[in-house]
Design an enzyme around this catalytic site. Sequence first.
Site, PDB file in Angstrom:
ATOM      1  N   ASP A  14     -10.429  -8.874 -54.501  1.00 11.97           N
ATOM      2  CA  ASP A  14     -10.504  -8.930 -53.040  1.00 11.97           C
ATOM      3  C   ASP A  14      -9.452  -9.795 -53.141  1.00 11.97           C
ATOM      4  OD1 ASP A  14      -9.555  -7.300 -50.747  1.00 11.97           O
ATOM      5  OD2 ASP A  14     -10.561  -6.104 -50.941  1.00 11.97           O
TER       6      ASP A  14
HETATM    7  C1  BGC Z   1      -8.153  -5.910 -48.482  1.00 12.61           C
HETATM    8  C2  BGC Z   1      -7.675  -4.693 -49.725  1.00 12.61           C
HETATM    9  C3  BGC Z   1      -6.287  -5.564 -49.801  1.00 12.61           C
HETATM   10  C4  BGC Z   1      -5.988  -6.725 -49.594  1.00 12.61           C
HETATM   11  C5  BGC Z   1      -4.758  -7.220 -49.731  1.00 12.61           C
HETATM   12  C6  BGC Z   1      -7.484  -7.552 -48.338  1.00 12.61           C
HETATM   13  O1  BGC Z   1      -8.301  -7.775 -47.601  1.00 12.61           O
HETATM   14  O2  BGC Z   1      -9.881  -5.353 -48.548  1.00 12.61           O
HETATM   15  O3  BGC Z   1      -7.796  -3.823 -49.093  1.00 12.61           O
HETATM   16  O4  BGC Z   1      -5.840  -4.841 -50.861  1.00 12.61           O
HETATM   17  O5  BGC Z   1      -6.404  -7.660 -48.310  1.00 12.61           O
HETATM   18  O6  BGC Z   1      -3.629  -7.027 -48.271  1.00 12.61           O
END
Ligand code: BGC
Length: 738
Positions: free
Chosen positions: A284
Site C-alpha cells: 500500500d
Molecule cells: C489506499 C489504497 C489505495 C492506494 C492507492 C492507499 O492510501 O489504502 O487502498 O489503493 O492508496 O491510491
Amino acid sequence: MGIFLILIVAIACNDSKTNTGDNGKNYESKIDSIINIMTLEEKAGQMVQYTSGWDVTGPVIDDNYEEYIASGRVGSIFNAHTSAYNRNLQKIAVEETRLGIPLIFGYDVIHGYKTIFPISLGESASWDLDAMERSARIAAEEASAAGLHWTFAPMIDISFEPRWGRVSEGAGEDTYFVSQVAKARVKGFQGEDLMALNTLAACAKHFAAYGAPQAGRDYHTVDMSERVLRDVYLPPFKAAIDAGVRTFMTSFNEYDGVPATGSEFLFQQILREEWGFDGFVVTDYTAINEMIEHGVAKDLEGASELAINAGIDMDMQGGAYLNHLIELVDSGKVKESQLDEAVRRILRIKFELGLFDDPYRYSNEEREKETIMKDEFIEAARDIARKSIVLLKNDNNTLPISESKIKNIALVGPLSSTKEVLGSWHASGDYEKAVSLKEGLENNLPANIKLAQTEGTGFDTDDESGFAAAKRIAAQSDVIIMALGESEHMGGEAASRTSIEIPGNQMKLFNELKATGKPIVAVLMNSRPLAISELDNKADAILETWFLGTEAGNAIADVIFGEYNPSAKLPVTFPRSLGQVPIHYNMKNTGRPIDHDEKYTSKYIDSPNDPLYPFGYGLSYTSFDYSDLSLNSKKITKDDELKVSVKVENTGEVDGEEVVQLYIQDLVGSVTRPVKELKGFKKLMIKAGQTETVDFTITEKDLRFYTKNMDFASEPGEFKVYVGGNSEDVMEVLFTLE
Ligand code: BGC
C-alpha cells in the site's frame, strides 16, 4: 521498444516448444530471457511504482517520476489515466530505456471509472452477484479504454467497525458473503482473459486484517488471534485467488506485532506457500517507509529488507526499493535471486496483459471515446443503484408515493440537491453528470405531483437559518422527503468518526418537520452503518441509499414512485448505538447468554443486546411468508449432500424479489462456534400471490472451520439450519453429521 528487448522477445516467441504452457500462456522462458540480460538496476526498477501528478491519493514524497521512467527505474505508474496521457508516459519507458519494458498503469477503479456505481458496501446490499460482476465489467471496459491495465480492487476487508470510514469500500461483515462478492468482482474486472482489450488485472486488498483497526481509527493497530484471522478475515482473499486474481496489496496495519508489509507469515507462508499465489504483491501507499514509524526498522534500508524478505514485489510510492535494493544486494543482505523472483512475477502479469505484444494496446483514443459512459452503462448504473437501496421502514405503506394520494412533495435536507452522490473513491467520475436526488425526482415526477425543495440545513452545522424555509414548504406538502446523513467526504480512507450518529442539527430539523404532522420519508445517504434509533422511531419510511453513484437520483426516484420494488438487504449490522460495537450477527454465545430475569447474564443495563437492523435485513413493498422448511435427511455422512428446501410465498399485492438466506450453527465444537453462519443465499422474483420452493445444498465442506488443533476440518455432531429473509427472522431444523 528498446532494441534488446525486441530481440529477446522475438527469439523467445519463436521458441514455441518452450513457451507454450497452460493454455498457451506460459511466458516463463520469455521472462527468463529478459531477466538474463537485466542489470541489477533494471531489476530494481521493475519493482518501483510512482504516482503521476495527475491525481494523488496520499503523501507525495518524490515527484520525479518522468525522470525515473526514462532511466528505467520505474516499472509501474498509478493515478495516470486517459489514453493520450498514458501513451506519452509509456513512450518514455518503451523508447528511452535500454530494454524498453512497458509500464503497467494502475488506478483505484473501485466502483466505476467514469460511470460510477454505488459504493461497494451499498452495491453489496443488492445481494446480486451478477449485478456486481456486471458493474466491475463495465468499470474495466471504461478504464481499459482509458489507458489503464490494473485496478486496485476489489477491497475485501471484513469489518465490524462502523467508525472506520473504509467500511464503505468492502462488502460488509460476513466471511461467506464477502467471499462470494470477491469472486464476482474479480471475474468482472478480469473477465475471461487478461489479454482481452477490455479487461483489467484485479488486486485483492488489503492483506490482511485491515478492517479491524482498534477503536475504528484508520491505519491503527490490529490485534487478533490466528484463529480469527483464518476463520473470518482470510477466506475472501482465498476466494479471490480461486477466481484468478492476479495481484495483492499489503495493508497498513500490523498483524501479530509485524506490519503486514514486512510479514513473512502473511506473504511467504500463507499467500505463497499455502495458497500457491503466482501473481505479484504491491505495497500500500508508502507502507514500506511506514515500518520505520511502526518501530520495526530504524531506517529505510532496514524497512526495505523486511519487505523484500516478506516477498513484497513492488513498492508503491515509497522510493524504498528505488534507493535501497541495490545496496542490500551489494552488501549481501538480500540475494539477487529474490529480485529475480519479484521481477518474474511482475513481468508475468505484463505478458498476460499483452503489453509485450503492444505496449500501447490500451491507449486508443477512438475506443476510449466510444466506450466512456455509453448509454447501456448508464442504464446499468441506474439498475444496479436501485437494486442497492434498502427499505428499512415503511409504516402505513407511506411508500411508494402515488398520484392518487399525494399532490405536493416537500424535499428538504443537506443531501436533497447535491451532486456529491458518487461516494468516496469515485475514480474519474464526473460530478456534473451525476443525478442529484432533486433532479431524479423531477425527471420522474408523476404529472399531477408538484415538488418544492430547500436544503433547510447543512451536514454538520448548528446554523438554523434555513429551518423556516424548510418548515414553510413542509406545511404546504402532503409528504416530506428528507435527505439526510453524511457528506460523501465523511466516508472512505482517513475518515474515521467517533460518533456514528447523523451529524449536526439534521435531527433537530427532522423533529421540527415532524411537528407539522406530515408523513416523513427519510432518504439516508451515508458510507457506514449509522445509529439511527430516533429516526427509526419517528420517520414513517426510511430508505438506506448509501452513495449510489452517477444515477443516484433517478434510482431513488424509481423506488419512491414504485417503478422499482426494493429488494436489497443489509450486508452489515446496524447497531442501536455505538456502545454496542462491535456487533455482528455471527457472534459467539458466551457462557451466560442473555436472560432478562437473571442479572448475571451477558447484557447491557441501558440497551437491548440486539441491533436496530440485523444483517440481511431489508423490506419490500410486498411481504413474504416462509413455510415447510425441510431436509432430505436428518443425518449425513462426510460424503453426502444435504438438501434443504423451503417454501416462500409472496403474500402481498405486488411482485417482488426476496433474498432467501441460509445459515448454520455448529452446536458443539472443539472450539466455540458462532451462533449463526451464512452458508448460502438465493435472490429470486416471486409474483404476487405465488409460492416458490427454494433449494439449497450443504456438504461437509461447508461445515469446516479451524478446530482446536488448527486443522481446517468439520467435526461430527449436531447442526442447526436456519432459513429466512434476514439473520434474525428464521425457521430452523436440526441435522447430524456422522
Ligand atoms: C489506499 C489504497 C489505495 C492506494 C492507492 C492507499 O492510501 O489504502 O487502498 O489503493 O492508496 O491510491
